[in-house]
Design a protein around this motif. Structure first.
Motif, short mmCIF file in Angstrom:
data_model
loop_
_atom_site.label_atom_id
_atom_site.label_comp_id
_atom_site.label_asym_id
_atom_site.label_seq_id
_atom_site.Cartn_x
_atom_site.Cartn_y
_atom_site.Cartn_z
N GLY A 72 -2.27 17.06 2.62
CA GLY A 72 -2.48 17.29 1.20
C GLY A 72 -2.98 16.04 0.49
N VAL A 73 -2.47 14.88 0.88
CA VAL A 73 -2.94 13.62 0.32
C VAL A 73 -4.41 13.41 0.68
CG1 VAL A 73 -2.68 11.11 0.41
CG2 VAL A 73 -0.67 12.55 0.23
N TYR A 74 -4.75 13.71 1.92
CA TYR A 74 -6.15 13.59 2.36
C TYR A 74 -7.05 14.50 1.53
CZ TYR A 74 -10.28 14.49 5.17
OH TYR A 74 -11.56 14.67 5.58
N LEU A 75 -6.61 15.71 1.26
CA LEU A 75 -7.43 16.65 0.50
C LEU A 75 -7.58 16.26 -0.97
CD1 LEU A 75 -6.20 20.06 1.94
CD2 LEU A 75 -8.35 18.89 2.42
N SER A 76 -6.57 15.63 -1.54
CA SER A 76 -6.59 15.34 -2.98
C SER A 76 -7.02 13.92 -3.33
CB SER A 76 -5.21 15.61 -3.57
OG SER A 76 -4.28 14.68 -3.08
N HIS A 77 -7.12 13.03 -2.38
CA HIS A 77 -7.33 11.62 -2.72
C HIS A 77 -8.67 11.35 -3.39
CE1 HIS A 77 -9.86 11.10 0.86
NE2 HIS A 77 -10.20 9.94 0.35
N LEU A 78 -9.70 12.10 -3.02
CA LEU A 78 -11.03 11.83 -3.59
C LEU A 78 -11.05 12.07 -5.09
CD1 LEU A 78 -13.76 10.83 -2.77
CD2 LEU A 78 -14.47 13.17 -2.37
N PHE A 79 -10.31 13.04 -5.55
CA PHE A 79 -10.21 13.30 -6.98
C PHE A 79 -9.65 12.08 -7.72
CE2 PHE A 79 -7.54 14.89 -10.51
CZ PHE A 79 -8.54 15.41 -11.32
N PHE A 80 -8.63 11.46 -7.15
CA PHE A 80 -7.98 10.32 -7.79
C PHE A 80 -8.78 9.02 -7.64
CE2 PHE A 80 -4.37 13.20 -7.18
CZ PHE A 80 -4.01 13.31 -8.51
N VAL A 81 -9.60 8.91 -6.61
CA VAL A 81 -10.46 7.72 -6.48
C VAL A 81 -11.39 7.64 -7.68
CG1 VAL A 81 -12.34 6.69 -5.15
CG2 VAL A 81 -10.34 7.56 -3.97
N GLY A 82 -12.05 8.73 -7.98
CA GLY A 82 -12.98 8.76 -9.12
C GLY A 82 -12.29 8.50 -10.44
N LEU A 83 -11.14 9.14 -10.63
CA LEU A 83 -10.42 8.96 -11.89
C LEU A 83 -9.93 7.53 -12.07
CD1 LEU A 83 -8.22 12.18 -12.21
CD2 LEU A 83 -10.21 11.54 -13.56
N SER A 84 -9.33 6.98 -11.03
CA SER A 84 -8.79 5.63 -11.17
C SER A 84 -9.89 4.60 -11.36
CB SER A 84 -7.90 5.26 -9.98
OG SER A 84 -8.64 5.27 -8.79
N TRP A 85 -11.02 4.80 -10.73
CA TRP A 85 -12.12 3.86 -10.90
C TRP A 85 -12.72 3.98 -12.30
CZ3 TRP A 85 -14.16 -0.47 -9.53
CH2 TRP A 85 -15.44 -0.78 -9.95
N THR A 86 -13.03 5.20 -12.72
CA THR A 86 -13.73 5.41 -13.98
C THR A 86 -12.90 5.05 -15.20
OG1 THR A 86 -14.97 7.21 -12.94
CG2 THR A 86 -14.97 7.15 -15.33
N TYR A 87 -11.63 5.45 -15.19
CA TYR A 87 -10.84 5.31 -16.41
C TYR A 87 -9.87 4.14 -16.43
CZ TYR A 87 -12.74 9.85 -17.48
OH TYR A 87 -13.61 10.88 -17.73
N ILE A 88 -9.61 3.53 -15.29
CA ILE A 88 -8.62 2.45 -15.27
C ILE A 88 -9.23 1.13 -14.83
CG2 ILE A 88 -6.44 1.67 -14.28
CD1 ILE A 88 -5.67 4.65 -14.09
N VAL A 89 -9.85 1.10 -13.67
CA VAL A 89 -10.30 -0.17 -13.09
C VAL A 89 -11.60 -0.66 -13.70
CG1 VAL A 89 -11.00 -1.28 -10.95
CG2 VAL A 89 -9.08 0.30 -10.95
N GLN A 90 -12.60 0.19 -13.81
CA GLN A 90 -13.90 -0.24 -14.32
C GLN A 90 -13.83 -0.81 -15.73
OE1 GLN A 90 -16.88 2.79 -14.50
NE2 GLN A 90 -18.54 1.35 -14.26
N PRO A 91 -13.12 -0.19 -16.67
CA PRO A 91 -13.04 -0.77 -18.02
C PRO A 91 -12.35 -2.14 -18.06
CG PRO A 91 -12.40 1.52 -18.10
CD PRO A 91 -12.53 1.15 -16.66
N LEU A 92 -11.46 -2.42 -17.11
CA LEU A 92 -10.76 -3.70 -17.09
C LEU A 92 -11.61 -4.83 -16.55
CD1 LEU A 92 -7.25 -2.48 -15.91
CD2 LEU A 92 -7.99 -3.03 -18.22
N GLY A 93 -12.61 -4.53 -15.72
CA GLY A 93 -13.56 -5.53 -15.24
C GLY A 93 -13.02 -6.52 -14.24
N PRO B 139 -12.59 -7.34 -4.91
CA PRO B 139 -11.40 -7.18 -4.05
C PRO B 139 -10.18 -6.66 -4.81
CG PRO B 139 -12.43 -9.29 -3.63
CD PRO B 139 -13.11 -8.71 -4.82
N ILE B 140 -9.97 -7.14 -6.01
CA ILE B 140 -8.83 -6.68 -6.81
C ILE B 140 -9.04 -5.23 -7.23
CG2 ILE B 140 -7.59 -6.99 -8.98
CD1 ILE B 140 -8.07 -10.00 -8.63
N SER B 141 -10.27 -4.86 -7.56
CA SER B 141 -10.57 -3.48 -7.93
C SER B 141 -10.31 -2.53 -6.78
CB SER B 141 -12.03 -3.34 -8.37
OG SER B 141 -12.27 -4.08 -9.53
N ILE B 142 -10.74 -2.90 -5.58
CA ILE B 142 -10.51 -2.06 -4.41
C ILE B 142 -9.03 -1.88 -4.15
CG2 ILE B 142 -10.79 -1.94 -1.89
CD1 ILE B 142 -13.55 -3.26 -2.30
#
Length: 89
Positions: free
Chosen positions: A32-53, A57-60
């Motif tokens: 189930g984690v394997y099936l759902s992880h791609l959804f959270f990769v996009g969300l965490s990158w777009t809304y949390i990590v990218q705006p913080l700059g 390596p820290i972003s990954i």
């Protein structure tokens, strides 16, 4: 290398009951984690990590941790639903 790692992990014998129960639960929810992880990769990158700059390596690392935690929480919650084995594997 994968076969070697698989054979190494197969030989590990866990004596501690608490560690065994955690590993067993993670294993049970892993599909189930394997099936759902791609959804959270996009969300965490777009809304949390990218705006913080942060640097790459820290972003990954941050995306990895956020994705793993969010996927596990979602799948754990879904596992309490009736007939959840048809949803999360």
């Amino acid at each position: 290398m994968t076969i070697g790692l698989f054979m190494l992990i197969r030989t590990i014998n866990i004596k501690n009951e608490k560690v065994y129960s955690v590993v067993k639960e993670l294993s049970r929810l892993s599909y189930g984690v394997y099936l759902s992880h791609l959804f959270f990769v996009g969300l965490s990158w777009t809304y949390i990590v990218q705006p913080l700059g942060y640097s790459t390596p820290i972003s990954i690392l941050l995306v990895t941790i956020l994705t793993w935690v969010a996927s596990n929480v979602l799948v754990k919650i879904l596992s309490y639903l009736p007939k959840s084995k048809y949803i999360i594997g």
